[in-house]
Design a protein around this motif. Structure first.
Motif, PDB file in Angstrom:
ATOM      1  N   SER A 198     -10.808 -53.092  25.450  1.00 44.90           N
ATOM      2  CA  SER A 198     -10.646 -51.814  26.211  1.00 44.90           C
ATOM      3  C   SER A 198      -9.525 -51.983  27.441  1.00 44.90           C
ATOM      4  O   SER A 198      -8.564 -51.233  27.573  1.00 44.90           O
ATOM      5  CB  SER A 198     -11.969 -51.105  26.676  1.00 44.90           C
ATOM      6  OG  SER A 198     -11.548 -50.188  27.674  1.00 44.90           O
ATOM      7  N   ASP A 202      -5.938 -50.192  28.249  1.00 40.61           N
ATOM      8  CA  ASP A 202      -5.561 -49.765  29.209  1.00 40.61           C
ATOM      9  C   ASP A 202      -4.114 -50.548  30.072  1.00 40.61           C
ATOM     10  O   ASP A 202      -3.148 -49.720  30.514  1.00 40.61           O
ATOM     11  CB  ASP A 202      -6.691 -49.934  30.387  1.00 40.61           C
ATOM     12  CG  ASP A 202      -7.840 -49.114  30.119  1.00 40.61           C
ATOM     13  OD1 ASP A 202      -7.758 -48.035  28.912  1.00 40.61           O
ATOM     14  OD2 ASP A 202      -9.090 -49.061  30.433  1.00 40.61           O
ATOM     15  N   ASP A 206      -0.714 -48.428  30.511  1.00 41.13           N
ATOM     16  CA  ASP A 206      -0.004 -48.472  32.040  1.00 41.13           C
ATOM     17  C   ASP A 206       1.406 -49.106  31.788  1.00 41.13           C
ATOM     18  O   ASP A 206       2.460 -48.211  32.484  1.00 41.13           O
ATOM     19  CB  ASP A 206      -0.797 -49.139  32.957  1.00 41.13           C
ATOM     20  CG  ASP A 206      -2.239 -48.749  33.032  1.00 41.13           C
ATOM     21  OD1 ASP A 206      -2.429 -47.235  32.958  1.00 41.13           O
ATOM     22  OD2 ASP A 206      -3.184 -49.334  33.647  1.00 41.13           O
TER      23      ASP A 206
END
Length: 216
Positions: A198, A202, A206
């Motif tokens: 996870s 992320d 980004d």
């Protein structure tokens, strides 16, 4: 039935001599001379609780003993001395029993020769303060297993702003990685992998957003 001869009994009693001791030992209720058990170790410098926060240690032993509360008039009034070994040095959290309904940690000190009943292969632990909220305030340190992220050792005073604070001295060996079951280890590793995946997603997202905004 033949009646006893009281005259003969009187004569026999006259010839009996009873020796009394010169001094009679006082066996009253004075408890001041009764032996009281003292703490088994030597006490050295005091340590502030916040000193443990954020530090990593190697935990190799834990023990606890009951010591008579010399400030109490009751023989059954005892205080707990909770000891643990970090990086080869022994620390002891000493209880103040107060009035029997309330208790607190009197002090945390470096000791030598304390009773350590549980010795084991070292586990890495990290110090942190017990979490608080607007209703509960604590002055408790938790030593968390660096692998399982579970509390192994806890000591201090809980509910410090309540009417009934209480002394905390806990050892939770089941939370050490040394005692972790195969099923628990597999579940923990799976959870860590999911959290890592996870975090990678992320981070990737980004980076993609940053690159897109840069081209635009």
């Amino acid at each position: 039935m033949r009646k006893p001869n009281f005259e003969l009994l009187k004569d026999a009693l006259k010839n009996i001599e009873i020796e009394l001791p010169d001094e009679i030992e006082d066996v009253g209720d004075d408890d001041s001379e009764k032996p009281r058990r003292k703490f088994s170790g030597e006490v050295f410098d005091a340590v502030e609780l916040d000193w443990f926060v954020g530090k990593t240690f190697k935990l190799t032993g834990v023990g606890s003993e009951q010591v008579a509360n010399t400030e109490s008039c009751r023989d059954d009034d005892v205080a707990t001395c909770f000891s643990f070994i970090l990086d080869g040095k022994c620390y002891t959290a000493m209880e103040n029993p107060e009035d029997g309904y309330r208790s607190s940690m009197r002090e945390l000190v470096v000791t030598k020769g304390a009773s350590i009943s549980n010795r084991f292969k070292g586990v890495k632990v990290v110090g942190q303060r017990r979490s608080e909220d607007q209703y509960q305030k604590h002055s408790v340190i938790e030593l968390v297993d660096a692998v399982t992220d579970k509390v192994v050792i806890e000591f201090g005073t809980a509910n410090t702003d309540e009417y009934y604070p209480y002394f905390v001295s806990g050892f939770h060996p089941e939370n050490m990685v040394l005692n972790e079951t195969l099923e628990a280890a597999q579940a923990r590793i799976q959870q860590e992998q999911m959290e890592l995946e996870s975090a990678v997603l992320d981070l990737t997202r980004d980076e993609e957003l940053a690159a897109g905004w840069g081209e635009w």
